[in-house]
Design an enzyme around this catalytic site. Structure first.
Site, PDB file in Angstrom:
ATOM      1  N   LYS A 178      -4.174   8.635   4.868  1.00 21.11           N
ATOM      2  CA  LYS A 178      -3.011   7.980   5.921  1.00 21.11           C
ATOM      3  C   LYS A 178      -2.271   9.165   6.591  1.00 21.11           C
ATOM      4  O   LYS A 178      -1.252   9.351   6.461  1.00 21.11           O
ATOM      5  CB  LYS A 178      -2.154   7.194   5.074  1.00 21.11           C
ATOM      6  N   GLU A 214     -12.867  -0.648  10.726  1.00 25.48           N
ATOM      7  CA  GLU A 214     -11.726  -1.661  10.231  1.00 25.48           C
ATOM      8  C   GLU A 214     -10.822  -1.590  11.366  1.00 25.48           C
ATOM      9  O   GLU A 214     -11.131  -1.442  12.509  1.00 25.48           O
ATOM     10  CB  GLU A 214     -11.070  -0.469   9.163  1.00 25.48           C
TER      11      GLU A 214
END
Ligand SMILES: *Cc1c(COP(=O)(O)O)cnc(C)c1O
Length: 300
Positions: A178, A214
């Site tokens: 992230k 995704e």
């Protein structure tokens, strides 16, 4: 908000001093690593009020897998050349932040307190190198549903657009963590998608433009013939905690769950499609649009 710092010469965050302070602006050198070179990571988890019907009879709060969030940050920190808080430090910091913000945890069934951990290279560094000082911050805000639900349903099904021009991640990059540098580059795709009425976009692999990876901040699952599949990790997909929880729950219930390459045809011919992530929970997908055609996944 919770703030903890470590400096060059410290052993990462070991023994670092931490404090809870009122939510406020932070001071940064214009020359800080995060501002100049993007040395930073985010996290995200939700805290719920414990249901009053809880069999244990206890009241209080429920954190969703905070240890996994701590580990997710550690993996990212190692990729981004940063020290990370220990699992114990991270979980303790989350708990302190929740207690300090307890009046902002929404009533049971009405949303959650969203916890945002942030790890940044806050020290000044002009030459391109890891920053000499790091700051770990946790702030919190109450939230409702990520995608607006209709009055009758808990979750509204969403429409997704398969992005054909921009890619979120590439082999050898930071798509698997992230890193804050992963998000601004796809704002354009997301904003364009939203302006056309799509809730989010789906990214394809950057080599073949054929395998689905995704959405902007959630993982993807397809269901076909009773079997569940989700794209396998190859460093370009964020290994979501909701994804791993979903796989575990589905397997516990006897479903076959495959982690494999999912090509665009698999997606367009699936019986069901859904996304998972801290923000979106488990959100059903009603349509997927690809090359100008809208494919229906859910009976309307
Ligand atoms: C955060 C995130 C997810 C979902 O991960 P969770 O741990 O389930 O919240 C999926 N994809 C991306 C790109 C993300 O940033």
């Amino acid at each position: 908000m919770y703030v903890m710092q470590c400096r060059q010469g410290d052993v990462g965050f070991v023994g670092a001093r931490a404090e809870l302070v009122p939510y406020r602006n932070i001071e940064l050198s214009p020359c800080s690593g995060v501002l100049n070179y993007g040395q930073g990571l985010i996290g995200g988890l939700k805290v719920y009020r414990r249901p009053s019907s809880d069999a244990s009879g206890r009241t209080g709060y429920v954190l969703f897998r905070p240890e996994e969030n701590a580990r997710q940050m550690q993996v990212g920190a190692s990729r981004m050349c940063m020290p990370a808080p220990s699992v114990e430090q991270f979980v303790n910091a989350v708990k302190q932040t929740v207690l300090a913000n307890s009046r902002w945890v929404p009533p049971q069934g009405k949303g959650a307190l969203y916890i945002r951990p942030l790890l940044i290279g806050s020290g000044p560094i002009l030459g391109m190198a890891p920053a000499p000082e790091y700051t770990f911050i946790i702030y919190a805000t109450p939230i409702g549903a990520y995608f607006k639900a209709s009055a009758q349903e808990d979750f509204s099904a969403i429409n997704l657009l398969v992005e054909e021009e921009f890619h979120r991640a590439f082999l050898g990059g930071t798509g698997g963590v992230k890193a804050i540098t992963n998000y601004a580059p796809v704002l354009k795709a997301q904003v364009d998608g939203k302006s056309k009425g799509f809730a989010d976009v789906l990214y394809l692999d950057s080599v073949h433009k054929r395998y689905v990876e995704e959405a902007s901040s959630s993982n993807l699952f397809i269901v076909k013939g009773g079997a569940i599949a989700t794209p396998k990790m190859a460093g370009t997909i964020l290994p979501g905690i909701t994804r791993s929880s979903t796989i575990q729950l589905a397997r516990d219930q006897g479903y076959k769950v495959e982690k494999r390459l999912v090509c665009i045809d698999d997606l367009l011919t699936a019986d069901e499609v859904f996304c998972t992530g801290t923000a979106v929970c488990i959100t059903p997908v009603s349509t997927v649009s690809y090359k100008g055609t809208r494919f229906f996944q859910l009976a309307q």
